[in-house]
Design an enzyme around this catalytic site. Structure first.
Site, short mmCIF file in Angstrom:
data_model
loop_
_atom_site.label_atom_id
_atom_site.label_comp_id
_atom_site.label_asym_id
_atom_site.label_seq_id
_atom_site.Cartn_x
_atom_site.Cartn_y
_atom_site.Cartn_z
N LYS A 54 57.94 -23.86 116.80
CA LYS A 54 58.19 -24.61 116.04
C LYS A 54 59.62 -25.51 116.26
O LYS A 54 59.83 -26.66 115.70
CB LYS A 54 58.42 -24.05 114.68
CG LYS A 54 57.18 -23.69 114.06
CD LYS A 54 56.92 -24.17 112.95
CE LYS A 54 55.53 -23.80 112.24
NZ LYS A 54 55.07 -22.62 112.42
N SER A 61 59.37 -20.15 104.60
CA SER A 61 60.14 -18.89 104.82
C SER A 61 60.07 -18.49 106.10
O SER A 61 60.30 -17.28 106.37
CB SER A 61 59.24 -17.66 103.75
OG SER A 61 57.88 -17.93 104.32
N GLU A 63 41.78 -19.49 113.40
CA GLU A 63 42.38 -19.16 112.11
C GLU A 63 42.08 -17.69 111.87
O GLU A 63 41.04 -17.29 112.48
CB GLU A 63 41.77 -19.86 111.20
CG GLU A 63 42.21 -21.26 110.83
CD GLU A 63 41.29 -22.16 109.85
OE1 GLU A 63 41.94 -22.61 109.29
OE2 GLU A 63 40.41 -21.93 109.62
N GLY A 98 41.49 -16.94 106.11
CA GLY A 98 42.13 -17.93 105.75
C GLY A 98 41.38 -19.46 106.59
O GLY A 98 42.06 -20.02 107.29
N ASP A 152 40.23 -22.07 105.94
CA ASP A 152 40.05 -23.39 105.35
C ASP A 152 40.04 -24.62 106.52
O ASP A 152 39.27 -25.70 106.10
CB ASP A 152 41.35 -23.88 104.54
CG ASP A 152 42.68 -23.77 105.44
OD1 ASP A 152 43.02 -22.89 105.86
OD2 ASP A 152 43.14 -24.95 105.65
N SER A 174 51.97 -18.28 120.04
CA SER A 174 52.67 -19.31 119.31
C SER A 174 54.17 -18.89 119.11
O SER A 174 54.98 -19.56 118.81
CB SER A 174 51.99 -19.80 118.31
OG SER A 174 51.39 -18.65 117.44
C1 LIG Z 1 53.68 -22.16 112.13
C2 LIG Z 1 53.27 -21.12 113.10
C3 LIG Z 1 51.77 -21.28 113.29
C4 LIG Z 1 50.72 -22.34 112.97
O1 LIG Z 1 51.46 -23.77 113.29
P1 LIG Z 1 50.60 -25.07 112.58
O2 LIG Z 1 51.27 -26.23 113.23
O3 LIG Z 1 51.06 -24.79 111.24
O4 LIG Z 1 48.97 -24.97 112.74
C5 LIG Z 1 51.24 -20.32 114.24
N1 LIG Z 1 52.02 -19.45 115.13
C6 LIG Z 1 53.32 -19.32 114.64
C7 LIG Z 1 54.18 -18.19 115.45
C8 LIG Z 1 53.98 -20.10 113.64
O5 LIG Z 1 55.25 -20.02 113.36
#
Ligand SMILES: *Cc1c(COP(=O)(O)O)cnc(C)c1O
Length: 323
Positions: free
Chosen positions: A55, A80, A206, A210, A212, A306
Site C-alpha cells: 500500500k 484501520s 478472494e 467475501g 463479491d 501483499s
Molecule cells: C489492502 C490489502 C489487500 C487488498 O488490496 P486491494 O487493493 O484493496 O485489492 C491485500 N493484502 C494486503 C496485505 C492489503 O493491505
C-alpha cells in the site's frame, strides 16, 4: 459516466516517482514450493515493503502528485489497516499534513504507529458512524484531499509497480496470482502484466466468505456484500470500485476464492519453509495456486505476497490452530 482508466504508462510514471522511496522488494523462490506444486514459483515479497505492505506504493504515488495547494492543506484517509500507515508515512516523507480516520476499536498498536508517523488520528464509532462521511466532511471543511484505499487512478498506478518489478526480474510468466480486496492491487497488476507479459493469465484471489469480486466479475456489474467474516482482514471490502472493476473486467482472466483454513496452511508454509511472516490476506495467492496445481504443471507462476502486518499474538494463535 465514462471513466478514464489508468494505463501502463501511468504505472511507469509511478515507478519513477517511487524510485528511491519504495523498496524494490525481493523476488524469492522455494524449491519446496516448486516441488509441491510441480511448477516454478516466483514470490514478490511486498511483506518486506515499507510499512509492511504494497500500500505504500499507491499512497506515495498519489501524494507525490499533489499540487502546492493540496500539499499545504493536507491529506485525509480512512482505514484501520495498511492504507492508514501507508498514507501517514508517505505524507511525512513528503512534508504533507495527514489526518487518518480510524475506528475507536482499532488495535492500539496501529493507532500508535499511525500517530508515530506524525499523522492526526480521528477516531469514530464503527457501529454508529460512517467513516466515508467523516472523511468527506473533513475534506470539505479543511480543504483536505481524500485518498481512498483503492478506487483512485494514482493509487492503482502505484500498486501496479510491484508486478512491473516482478516481471522485469523474472521475464514472462504463464500465470500470476494476486490478492483481491477492493482491487487496487489487482487492477494495477493487470495493467503491468498485460503490457509486459501479454500471455500471462492473471487471477484475482478472494477469501471464500467475501467473494463479491468473483460475483462482480462473473455477472458484469459491481456486487455489494456485507462485511465478510474472514481472517483475511485486508480483503474484508464490501465491493470493488468503479476504476478497479473497469480494469479487472477487461484485463483479468478469473477471480478465485480460497478458505480461511487454506490461508492458515500457507501462513505456516511461509513461516516454516521460507522464513517469511505473511499476514492472512497475503496468503491468498499461494493458496489459490496450490488449489489449481493440476493446471500449473511445468509453468512459470508469479505469486504476490501483499503484506506481513499481523499482530504477533494473533499470528501465534493462528499458527498453533493449524498445527
Ligand atoms: C489492502 C490489502 C489487500 C487488498 O488490496 P486491494 O487493493 O484493496 O485489492 C491485500 N493484502 C494486503 C496485505 C492489503 O493491505
Amino acid at each position: 459516466m465514462t471513466l478514464t482508466l489508468p494505463t501502463y504508462a501511468d504505472v511507469c510514471a509511478a515507478a519513477e516517482r517511487l524510485e528511491g522511496h519504495a523498496h524494490r522488494t525481493p523476488v524469492l523462490s522455494s524449491r519446496t514450493a516448486d516441488r509441491e506444486l510441480g511448477a516454478q514459483l516466483f514470490f514478490k515479497c511486498e511483506n518486506l515493503q515499507r510499512v509492511g505492505a504494497f500500500k505504500f506504493r499507491g499512497a506515495f504515488n498519489a501524494l507525490a502528485r499533489f499540487d502546492a495547494r493540496q500539499r499545504a492543506a493536507g491529506v485525509v484517509a480512512y482505514s484501520s489497516g495498511n492504507h492508514a500507515q501507508a498514507v501517514a508515512l508517505s505524507a511525512s516523507l513528503l512534508g504533507i499534513p495527514a489526518t487518518i480516520v480510524m475506528p475507536q476499536d482499532a488495535p492500539a498498536s496501529k493507532v500508535a504507529a499511525t500517530r508515530g508517523y506524525g499523522a492526526t488520528v480521528v477516531l469514530y464509532d464503527r457501529y454508529t458512524e460512517d467513516r466515508e462521511q467523516i472523511g468527506r466532511e473533513l475534506a470539505q471543511r479543511h480543504g483536505l484531499t481524500l485518498i481512498p484505499p483503492y478506487d483512485h487512478p494514482d493509487v492503482i498506478a502505484g500498486q501496479g509497480t510491484a508486478v512491473k518489478e516482478l516481471l522485469e526480474d523474472t521475464g514472462p510468466l504463464d500465470a500470476l496470482f494476486v490478492c483481491l480486496g477492493g482491487g487496487g492491487l489487482l487492477s494495477g497488476s493487470a495493467l503491468a502484466a498485460r503490457a509486459l507479459a501479454p500471455g500471462c493469465k492473471v487471477y484475482g484471489v478472494e477469501p471464500e466468505a467475501g467473494n463479491d469480486g468473483q460475483q462482480s466479475f462473473r455477472s458484469g456489474a459491481i456486487v455489494h456484500i456485507d462485511t465478510p467474516q474472514t481472517i483475511a482482514d485486508g480483503a474484508q471490502t464490501q465491493h470493488l470500485g468503479q476504476y478497479t472493476f473497469g480494469i479487472i473486467r477487461r484485463d483479468v482472466d478469473d477471480v478465485l476464492t480460497v478458505s480461511d483454513a487454506a490461508l492458515v496452511e500457507e501462513m505456516r508454509f511461509f513461516a516454516a519453509r521460507m522464513k517469511l511472516v505473511v499476514e492472512p490476506t497475503g496468503c491468498l495467492g499461494l493458496a489459490a495456486a496450490r488449489a489449481m496445481k493440476d493446471q500449473l504443471q511445468g509453468k512459470r507462476v508469479g505469486v504476490l505476497i501483499s503484506g506481513g502486518n499481523v499482530d504477533m499474538a494473533r499470528y501465534a494463535a493462528l499458527l498453533a490452530k493449524g498445527a
